[in-house]
Design a protein around this motif. Structure first.
Motif, PDB file in Angstrom:
ATOM      1  N   LEU A 151       0.852  -1.188   0.000  1.00 57.23           N
ATOM      2  CA  LEU A 151       0.000   0.000   0.000  1.00 57.23           C
ATOM      3  C   LEU A 151       0.890   1.241   0.000  1.00 57.23           C
ATOM      4  CD1 LEU A 151      -2.836   1.218   0.133  1.00 57.23           C
ATOM      5  CD2 LEU A 151      -2.630   1.208   2.623  1.00 57.23           C
ATOM      6  N   ASP A 152       1.104   1.775  -1.189  1.00 62.42           N
ATOM      7  CA  ASP A 152       1.855   3.020  -1.380  1.00 62.42           C
ATOM      8  C   ASP A 152       0.885   3.999  -2.029  1.00 62.42           C
ATOM      9  OD1 ASP A 152       3.466   5.111  -2.165  1.00 62.42           O
ATOM     10  OD2 ASP A 152       5.099   3.837  -2.903  1.00 62.42           O
ATOM     11  N   PRO A 153       0.118   4.759  -1.224  1.00 67.72           N
ATOM     12  CA  PRO A 153      -0.951   5.589  -1.802  1.00 67.72           C
ATOM     13  C   PRO A 153      -0.482   6.534  -2.897  1.00 67.72           C
ATOM     14  CG  PRO A 153      -1.203   5.464   0.573  1.00 67.72           C
ATOM     15  CD  PRO A 153       0.113   4.824   0.249  1.00 67.72           C
ATOM     16  N   ALA A 154       0.690   7.158  -2.725  1.00 71.79           N
ATOM     17  CA  ALA A 154       1.154   8.104  -3.732  1.00 71.79           C
ATOM     18  C   ALA A 154       1.392   7.405  -5.071  1.00 71.79           C
ATOM     19  CB  ALA A 154       2.430   8.791  -3.248  1.00 71.79           C
ATOM     20  N   ALA A 155       2.085   6.258  -5.035  1.00 70.05           N
ATOM     21  CA  ALA A 155       2.374   5.535  -6.277  1.00 70.05           C
ATOM     22  C   ALA A 155       1.105   4.964  -6.901  1.00 70.05           C
ATOM     23  CB  ALA A 155       3.382   4.422  -6.003  1.00 70.05           C
ATOM     24  N   ILE A 156       0.225   4.413  -6.072  1.00 66.79           N
ATOM     25  CA  ILE A 156      -1.014   3.835  -6.599  1.00 66.79           C
ATOM     26  C   ILE A 156      -1.904   4.928  -7.178  1.00 66.79           C
ATOM     27  CG2 ILE A 156      -3.119   2.579  -5.999  1.00 66.79           C
ATOM     28  CD1 ILE A 156      -1.468   1.092  -3.879  1.00 66.79           C
ATOM     29  N   GLY A 157      -2.016   6.043  -6.463  1.00 62.10           N
ATOM     30  CA  GLY A 157      -2.841   7.143  -6.959  1.00 62.10           C
ATOM     31  C   GLY A 157      -2.357   7.662  -8.296  1.00 62.10           C
ATOM     32  N   ALA A 158      -1.027   7.786  -8.439  1.00 61.91           N
ATOM     33  CA  ALA A 158      -0.477   8.255  -9.709  1.00 61.91           C
ATOM     34  C   ALA A 158      -0.756   7.263 -10.829  1.00 61.91           C
ATOM     35  CB  ALA A 158       1.024   8.492  -9.563  1.00 61.91           C
ATOM     36  N   ALA A 159      -0.621   5.957 -10.536  1.00 58.55           N
ATOM     37  CA  ALA A 159      -0.869   4.935 -11.555  1.00 58.55           C
ATOM     38  C   ALA A 159      -2.332   4.906 -11.986  1.00 58.55           C
ATOM     39  CB  ALA A 159      -0.447   3.565 -11.021  1.00 58.55           C
ATOM     40  N   LEU A 160      -3.232   5.240 -11.074  1.00 57.33           N
ATOM     41  CA  LEU A 160      -4.661   5.221 -11.399  1.00 57.33           C
ATOM     42  C   LEU A 160      -5.144   6.545 -11.972  1.00 57.33           C
ATOM     43  CD1 LEU A 160      -6.111   3.294  -8.297  1.00 57.33           C
ATOM     44  CD2 LEU A 160      -5.406   2.388 -10.523  1.00 57.33           C
ATOM     45  N   GLY A 161      -4.254   7.528 -12.069  1.00 60.75           N
ATOM     46  CA  GLY A 161      -4.643   8.819 -12.610  1.00 60.75           C
ATOM     47  C   GLY A 161      -5.482   9.642 -11.665  1.00 60.75           C
ATOM     48  N   LEU A 162      -5.249   9.484 -10.366  1.00 59.01           N
ATOM     49  CA  LEU A 162      -6.003  10.226  -9.361  1.00 59.01           C
ATOM     50  C   LEU A 162      -5.244  11.472  -8.926  1.00 59.01           C
ATOM     51  CD1 LEU A 162      -7.021   7.268  -7.007  1.00 59.01           C
ATOM     52  CD2 LEU A 162      -8.605   8.617  -8.397  1.00 59.01           C
ATOM     53  N   PRO A 163      -5.961  12.472  -8.409  1.00 57.95           N
ATOM     54  CA  PRO A 163      -5.258  13.533  -7.673  1.00 57.95           C
ATOM     55  C   PRO A 163      -4.550  12.899  -6.474  1.00 57.95           C
ATOM     56  CG  PRO A 163      -7.561  14.116  -8.098  1.00 57.95           C
ATOM     57  CD  PRO A 163      -7.410  12.672  -8.447  1.00 57.95           C
ATOM     58  N   PRO A 164      -3.552  13.586  -5.904  1.00 54.80           N
ATOM     59  CA  PRO A 164      -2.835  12.989  -4.758  1.00 54.80           C
ATOM     60  C   PRO A 164      -3.805  12.500  -3.688  1.00 54.80           C
ATOM     61  CG  PRO A 164      -1.734  14.993  -5.469  1.00 54.80           C
ATOM     62  CD  PRO A 164      -3.009  14.908  -6.259  1.00 54.80           C
ATOM     63  N   PRO A 165      -3.786  11.195  -3.375  1.00 56.31           N
ATOM     64  CA  PRO A 165      -4.738  10.656  -2.404  1.00 56.31           C
ATOM     65  C   PRO A 165      -4.266  10.877  -0.971  1.00 56.31           C
ATOM     66  CG  PRO A 165      -3.390   8.896  -3.265  1.00 56.31           C
ATOM     67  CD  PRO A 165      -2.949  10.148  -3.977  1.00 56.31           C
ATOM     68  N   ALA A 166      -5.112  10.518  -0.025  1.00 55.43           N
ATOM     69  CA  ALA A 166      -4.728  10.556   1.381  1.00 55.43           C
ATOM     70  C   ALA A 166      -3.512   9.649   1.589  1.00 55.43           C
ATOM     71  CB  ALA A 166      -5.896  10.091   2.251  1.00 55.43           C
ATOM     72  N   PRO A 167      -2.594  10.001   2.497  1.00 53.74           N
ATOM     73  CA  PRO A 167      -1.359   9.230   2.673  1.00 53.74           C
ATOM     74  C   PRO A 167      -1.537   7.949   3.484  1.00 53.74           C
ATOM     75  CG  PRO A 167      -1.371  11.082   4.181  1.00 53.74           C
ATOM     76  CD  PRO A 167      -2.609  11.222   3.331  1.00 53.74           C
ATOM     77  N   PHE A 168      -2.732   7.458   3.566  1.00 49.41           N
ATOM     78  CA  PHE A 168      -3.044   6.220   4.278  1.00 49.41           C
ATOM     79  C   PHE A 168      -4.189   5.551   3.549  1.00 49.41           C
ATOM     80  CE2 PHE A 168      -5.178   9.859   6.169  1.00 49.41           C
ATOM     81  CZ  PHE A 168      -6.511   9.484   6.106  1.00 49.41           C
ATOM     82  N   GLY A 169      -4.506   4.331   3.929  1.00 54.38           N
ATOM     83  CA  GLY A 169      -5.627   3.622   3.334  1.00 54.38           C
ATOM     84  C   GLY A 169      -6.705   3.340   4.362  1.00 54.38           C
ATOM     85  N   LEU A 170      -7.829   2.842   3.898  1.00 56.22           N
ATOM     86  CA  LEU A 170      -8.933   2.441   4.776  1.00 56.22           C
ATOM     87  C   LEU A 170      -9.296   1.008   4.448  1.00 56.22           C
ATOM     88  CD1 LEU A 170     -11.055   3.403   6.909  1.00 56.22           C
ATOM     89  CD2 LEU A 170     -12.579   3.844   4.976  1.00 56.22           C
ATOM     90  N   VAL A 171      -9.287   0.140   5.446  1.00 56.04           N
ATOM     91  CA  VAL A 171      -9.692  -1.252   5.261  1.00 56.04           C
ATOM     92  C   VAL A 171     -11.146  -1.373   5.710  1.00 56.04           C
ATOM     93  CG1 VAL A 171      -9.271  -3.659   5.884  1.00 56.04           C
ATOM     94  CG2 VAL A 171      -7.343  -2.068   5.626  1.00 56.04           C
ATOM     95  N   ALA A 172     -12.023  -1.644   4.762  1.00 56.84           N
ATOM     96  CA  ALA A 172     -13.451  -1.716   5.071  1.00 56.84           C
ATOM     97  C   ALA A 172     -13.749  -2.906   5.980  1.00 56.84           C
ATOM     98  CB  ALA A 172     -14.257  -1.823   3.783  1.00 56.84           C
ATOM     99  N   LEU A 173     -14.666  -2.697   6.906  1.00 56.55           N
ATOM    100  CA  LEU A 173     -15.129  -3.750   7.803  1.00 56.55           C
ATOM    101  C   LEU A 173     -16.502  -4.237   7.343  1.00 56.55           C
ATOM    102  CD1 LEU A 173     -14.105  -2.156  11.224  1.00 56.55           C
ATOM    103  CD2 LEU A 173     -13.115  -4.228  10.211  1.00 56.55           C
ATOM    104  N   ALA A 174     -16.711  -5.537   7.449  1.00 58.96           N
ATOM    105  CA  ALA A 174     -17.995  -6.112   7.041  1.00 58.96           C
ATOM    106  C   ALA A 174     -19.119  -5.577   7.921  1.00 58.96           C
ATOM    107  CB  ALA A 174     -17.932  -7.633   7.129  1.00 58.96           C
ATOM    108  N   SER A 175     -20.241  -5.300   7.309  1.00 63.64           N
ATOM    109  CA  SER A 175     -21.401  -4.830   8.069  1.00 63.64           C
ATOM    110  C   SER A 175     -21.944  -5.959   8.920  1.00 63.64           C
ATOM    111  CB  SER A 175     -22.492  -4.337   7.122  1.00 63.64           C
ATOM    112  OG  SER A 175     -22.015  -3.295   6.298  1.00 63.64           O
ATOM    113  N   PRO A 176     -22.371  -5.666  10.164  1.00 61.90           N
ATOM    114  CA  PRO A 176     -22.970  -6.713  10.991  1.00 61.90           C
ATOM    115  C   PRO A 176     -24.174  -7.344  10.291  1.00 61.90           C
ATOM    116  CG  PRO A 176     -22.543  -4.735  12.284  1.00 61.90           C
ATOM    117  CD  PRO A 176     -22.305  -4.370  10.854  1.00 61.90           C
TER     118      PRO A 176
END
Length: 234
Positions: A151-176
């Protein structure tokens, strides 16, 4: 007292200092990891907090935005049962805030099963994942194929053509109460990093104690220097 008798002590002192420093470092790591685990447990037990600009790692938060499914990517590799898969990484576009890379959960590499892709504004509950660090052993990403291994947000964001993303990620949790078998298979709980540092500290301090014992035994058993023999002519 001869130099030969005490030479092992002179050699052992720097080794002893290194062993003690390693043990002390592991004690500090033990306290740091215990604090982290306590923070994770408290975060998991409480309600999610609104996502701020610089949240602490592993904090449970809620982020609001729209998934950009056209720019989804795959992160890492993971085998579940006999099926090879990866984690589905999708940008979450937020009004007035940088895009956020969301790990929505595990999906099989073979796209033979339906993957849920919600449209419109969504509220995603998950935990903050800090960015990974690259080293010589890091697998090479495939930006053109949207395959990433850390998880390298800067490199991934650039590869996906995004504006500079947040410098961290979010791991989604399953809904109860979410039905089983729905893809992506989101995380059910926050991570629990292992805490082996007590064992490491005992090992280093034990080696230091053993070294002290060996040196003492050698010094006590080493032959003492003898003076001139009695009756020997001058």
């Amino acid at each position: 007292m001869t130099l030969r008798r005490w030479a092992p002590l002179l050699v052992a002192l720097p080794v002893l200092a290194v062993l003690l420093s390693l043990g002390t470092w592991q004690v500090r790591r033990l306290a740091w990891k215990a604090d982290m685990l306590a923070t994770i447990a408290a975060s998991e037990a409480g309600p999610p907090q609104p996502l701020g600009t610089m949240p602490a790692p592993y904090t449970k938060v809620v982020a609001i935005g729209r998934f950009d499914h056209d720019r989804e990517a795959l992160l890492g590799l993971e085998v579940r049962g006999t099926t090879l898969g990866a984690h589905l990484l999708v940008p979450l576009l937020r009004d007035g805030a940088p895009p956020l890379l969301v790990d929505r959960g595990w999906v099989p590499m073979e796209r033979d099963r339906t993957v849920d892709r919600p449209a419109g504004e969504v509220a995603v509950t998950g935990y903050v994942r800090p960015a990974d660090e690259r080293d010589w052993n890091t697998a090479r990403d495939d930006p053109a194929g949207r395959r990433f291994y850390i998880l390298d947000p800067a490199a991934i964001g650039a590869a996906l053509g995004l504006p500079p993303p947040a410098p961290f990620g979010l791991v989604a949790l399953a809904s109860p109460g979410a039905p089983a078998g729905v893809l992506p298979a989101a995380a059910a709980t926050l991570p629990r990093p292992n805490n082996p540092h007590l064992g490491y500290a005992i090992t280093w301090y034990g080696l230091a104690a053993a070294l002290v014992g060996v040196v003492i035994a050698f010094v006590m058993r080493a032959p003492k220097a003898r003076g001139p023999q009695a009756g020997r002519p001058a």
